[in-house]
Design an enzyme around this catalytic site. Sequence first.
Site, PDB file in Angstrom:
ATOM      1  N   HIS A 183     -10.174  -0.428 -12.039  1.00  9.77           N
ATOM      2  CA  HIS A 183     -10.120  -1.802 -11.548  1.00  9.77           C
ATOM      3  C   HIS A 183     -10.043  -2.803 -12.702  1.00  9.77           C
ATOM      4  CE1 HIS A 183     -10.705  -0.868  -7.276  1.00  9.77           C
ATOM      5  NE2 HIS A 183     -11.440   0.138  -7.719  1.00  9.77           N
TER       6      HIS A 183
ATOM      7  N   LYS B 153      -3.227   1.865  -8.558  1.00  7.30           N
ATOM      8  CA  LYS B 153      -3.654   0.510  -8.214  1.00  7.30           C
ATOM      9  C   LYS B 153      -2.677  -0.490  -8.831  1.00  7.30           C
ATOM     10  CE  LYS B 153      -8.464   1.603  -7.218  1.00  7.30           C
ATOM     11  NZ  LYS B 153      -8.338   3.065  -7.164  1.00  7.30           N
TER      12      LYS B 153
ATOM     13  N   SER C  48     -16.084  -1.614  -8.716  1.00  5.69           N
ATOM     14  CA  SER C  48     -15.187  -1.912  -7.605  1.00  5.69           C
ATOM     15  C   SER C  48     -15.880  -2.532  -6.406  1.00  5.69           C
ATOM     16  CB  SER C  48     -14.466  -0.634  -7.169  1.00  5.69           C
ATOM     17  OG  SER C  48     -15.391   0.335  -6.706  1.00  5.69           O
TER      18      SER C  48
END
Length: 420
Positions: free
Chosen positions: A236, A267, A208
Amino acid sequence: MWRAAAVRALRGGGAGAPRAASGAAAAQLRRRLESELEDIRGAGTWKSERVIASRQGPHLRLAGGGAGIINFCANNYLGLSSHPEVIRAAVEALEKFGAGLSSVRFICGTQSIHKDLEEKIARFHQREDAILYASCFDANAGIFEALLTPEDAVLSDELNHASIIDGIRLCKANKYRYKHMDMQDLEAKLKEAQKHRLRLVATDGAFSMDGDIAPLREICQLAQKYDALVFIDECHATGFLGPNGRGTDELLGVMDKVTIINSTLGKALGGAAGGYTTGPKPLIDLLRQRSRPYLFSNSLPPAVVGCASKALDLLMESNAIAQSMAAKTQRFRSKMTAAGFTISGKDHPICPVMLGDARLASVMAEDMLNRGIYVIGFSYPVVPKGKARIRVQISAVHSDEDIDRCVEAFTEVGRKHGAL
């Protein structure tokens, strides 16, 4: 009488009046904390929190009147946190299943939507089963302690996310740390760890802070050679890496070689909260019995479950959203490089603009906001000393005009502060 006394006590302090603890120890603590906070300010690494007065999205309104701000620092990779179908699914779940379950799952807290979402996650990742957590931080805190014993070994990339590091600290396995994405060092550590019963290689799929992608093909080859298991954190990557957005293992063609995946619902998959582990069913069954963050945390709120479930539906219906990221990421990276900036990582929507100096990163981020671009400077202890950067994150809902305006602002601010 006790009610009257309570009312008088409240009135005496004023409505909502703060109360400081008294005594010499409390005063000593306050002095120490204030001194430490002043040191953080003096080092230029103070992290302020901007207050958003609108939905998450490519354009924001900040509290205090800041409107028309283009947001380049959210993990809202697919723009689903404000997608109308995702919001509608959350409202429907809230109305049907309530605000929350007021308990942990094994006592009285599993609803049908939780089980349905776990089944959907497993199907999305093409794994046997899945288990939900309050966050991926909790999933990482719960996996290693439940799985590994003093007879086992875990081998961790030195730049793994803090939650992986903390989860490994909690377990009693033998711990090995290999240099970041260094396969020679990993192989040396695997050779050293052959004396242990079980060996687990743990890595972020996409890192990240740097926007680089783990060499999973090589990791899996080494794991097969030295009879080890592979664990990846896909926070991610889930939703947008790979042909169908299934993550790093799909991108690199090793879905059948990775044993355990931890990821997040907070996310790309709706942006609310929640995390999960997916993998072999016996492992998931064991986590339900022994994983402390699972056993001692409330069930995910139904609205959050509804959001994530709809986000997965949208991804499994079409890969168009996931595939929209590549061109926009390339546009930003190529234009920033042409302007003279150093961008870390490769082909990932996390685009760290490397600056080195913490104060420079902080000041430039503030100047970018003055030009209508919301970005944040990252410095120690979030990243190593001397590696300060402004992390830019591209979203599927950014327009080409948004990206070009961001590059223009960076160029102006970079020249002003001598970064170019």
